[in-house]
Write an enzyme that holds these catalytic residues in place. Structure first.
Site, mmCIF file in Angstrom:
data_model
loop_
_atom_site.group_PDB
_atom_site.id
_atom_site.type_symbol
_atom_site.label_atom_id
_atom_site.label_comp_id
_atom_site.label_asym_id
_atom_site.label_seq_id
_atom_site.Cartn_x
_atom_site.Cartn_y
_atom_site.Cartn_z
ATOM 1 N N CYS A 27 7.166 10.343 30.515
ATOM 2 C CA CYS A 27 6.150 11.281 30.047
ATOM 3 C C CYS A 27 6.072 12.410 31.059
ATOM 4 C CB CYS A 27 4.801 10.583 29.852
ATOM 5 S SG CYS A 27 4.144 9.808 31.341
ATOM 6 N N ALA A 28 4.921 13.034 31.206
ATOM 7 C CA ALA A 28 4.827 14.191 32.094
ATOM 8 C C ALA A 28 4.969 13.826 33.561
ATOM 9 C CB ALA A 28 3.489 14.906 31.878
#
Length: 456
Positions: A27-28
């Site tokens: 993810c980020a």
């Protein structure tokens, strides 16, 4: 310069090697892994790898917090895993956790690659709205239309982008999947609705078809590509190599496009609309309570890595109605972390703790990444973690009560504040609500910090 390959190799060595990896995504800020045997992973050794901030083994997933440089580490990690003979790594494997963990992993894997496009487009849209309000750009002008198209393309063509990323997650052909999404947006297909809009009727070889407008939708294409992944794998297994070039895309399009518009699409559209309406109804009925729960509880979801389950709801709201009530409440959480870290910086004497706290303030303000501060300082100190929760809840209560919205799906920081540019009242209330989060967080962070505290 960071050595991403060394970081990836260190992680792989201490989680049991490539053969212990069932699937992987990011993810980020986190490298997300499903492991065959989690007991083979040495958490302390992984956490000591240069470039790793923390290790979180939650929701059936082995999550390694790295920060904004995680895509680079992921690229190296993927090369090492697949280069070791794991080329047939099945990212939709039935192993590696519960159904809930697989859902969270799938959502993360699908949406994470799109976050830069969504955030950048959203900020551009906010700046365009501000430019119109200030009289810098005339609405309807060539300049406005070009910038409007640039800012809204990601939402209009969201089914195509989601089809591509969903295919990579579910193990189907990304390009054929993108074509399935594109077929739903073809002007001739949309024209079948005439002036009726959603619910207009047509037919396919005598089978009734409920027509829907699929631009900006989220749920239908994800469901469609999930279903298509099974068809694709069956075709890939049973069609001879000499015929795959033609027959796989032919059968895929001929089966999946009609199946999507007849069955999957309407179910996806109506279910997505129902979820969005239910969430917005609850917020409009009790915005204050919703603000308390999300503003105060968002960091808890982040700490478990399950906040991704809520992100599609926000994205769906933005793409369908142009605004969202939940996103501002996540801002309240982030700004509460900023305030708490600032309070620690004011009170603490230990140089390392002060430096870490101020680094957190600057990092979150500029990039909206709270995990390093959350895990490096707040989770380790229950009082500070509680301070941040209270500050987020108070600020969230104000934002929810005042029905503050954002017109883009973004992570909460100073740089993403243009997402609040919907009206002057919305901007003002947004500033007040986030100011409350910072102020309460700073006061409580100062109170709950002992001058002799050190960075653990």
């Amino acid at each position: 310069m960071a050595d991403y390959k060394a970081t990836a190799q260190g992680i792989l060595t201490h989680i049991g090697g490539a053969e212990n990896v069932v699937n992987m995504s990011h993810c980020a800020t986190r490298l997300r892994l499903n492991l065959k045997d989690a007991s083979l992973a040495d958490d302390d050794a992984v956490q000591n790898v240069d470039g790793v901030v923390n290790v979180i083994n939650k929701a059936g997933q082995y999550q390694i917090l790295i920060g904004t440089e995680v895509p680079h580490v992921y690229d190296e990690f993927e090369t090492l895993v697949k280069g070791s003979g794991q080329a047939d790594l099945d990212e939709s494997s039935s192993q590696g956790g519960s159904v809930i963990s697989k859902v969270f992993a799938a959502i993360s894997g699908i949406f994470a690659p799109l976050l830069p496009a969504l955030a950048g487009s959203g900020i551009l849209r906010g700046l365009l709205i501000l430019s119109v309000q200030l009289g810098l750009i005339a609405e309807g002008s060539g300049t406005y239309t070009i910038l409007y198209a640039a800012s809204m393309a990601v939402f209009y063509f969201l089914p195509v982008l989601l089809a591509f990323s969903s295919a990579r997650r579910f193990g189907a052909s990304p390009y054929i999947s993108a074509l399935i999404g594109a077929a739903l947006l073809h002007p001739d297909f949309i024209s079948l609705m005439g002036n009726t809009g959603n619910g207009a009727m047509s037919n396919f070889f005598g089978i009734p078809v409920v027509l829907m407008n699929y631009n900006s939708t989220v749920v239908p294409i994800i469901l469609a590509i999930w279903a298509y992944s099974y068809l694709y794998k069956w075709l890939d297994k049973h069609i001879p190599e000499t015929l795959k070039l033609v027959l796989v895309p032919l059968v895929s399009l001929a089966v999946m496009v009609p199946l999507t518009v007849i069955i999957i699409g309407p179910i996806g559209v109506y279910s997505g609309e129902w979820i969005a309406r239910a969430v917005n109804y609850l917020i409009e009925r009790s915005g204050l309570l919703t603000g308390v729960l999300i503003g105060g509880g968002w960091s808890v979801l982040v700490s478990f890595g399950i906040h991704w389950a809520v992100n599609p709801i926000m994205i769906n709201n933005i793409s369908q109605v142009g605004y969202d009530y939940i996103c501002p409440l996540t801002f309240a959480c982030n700004f509460a972390v900023i305030g708490t870290a600032f309070g620690v910086w004011l009170k603490a004497k230990d140089k390392n703790l002060k430096n870490f706290a101020m680094t957190g303030v600057v990092t979150i303000a500029l990039s909206a990444i709270i995990e390093p501060t959350l895990f490096g300082m707040l989770v380790k100190n229950k009082k500070l973690f509680l301070a941040q929760i209270i500050a987020g809840a108070v600020g969230g209560a104000y934002l929810g009560f005042m029905k503050v919205v954002t017109n883009a799906f973004v992570f909460g920081s100073v740089t993403t504040f243009p997402a609040f540019i919907e009206s002057s009242a919305n901007v003002i209330n947004g500033v007040i609500g986030l100011g409350i989060s910072v102020l309460v967080g700073a006061v409580l962070g100062f109170i709950f910090t002992d001058k002799e505290d050190k960075l653990a």
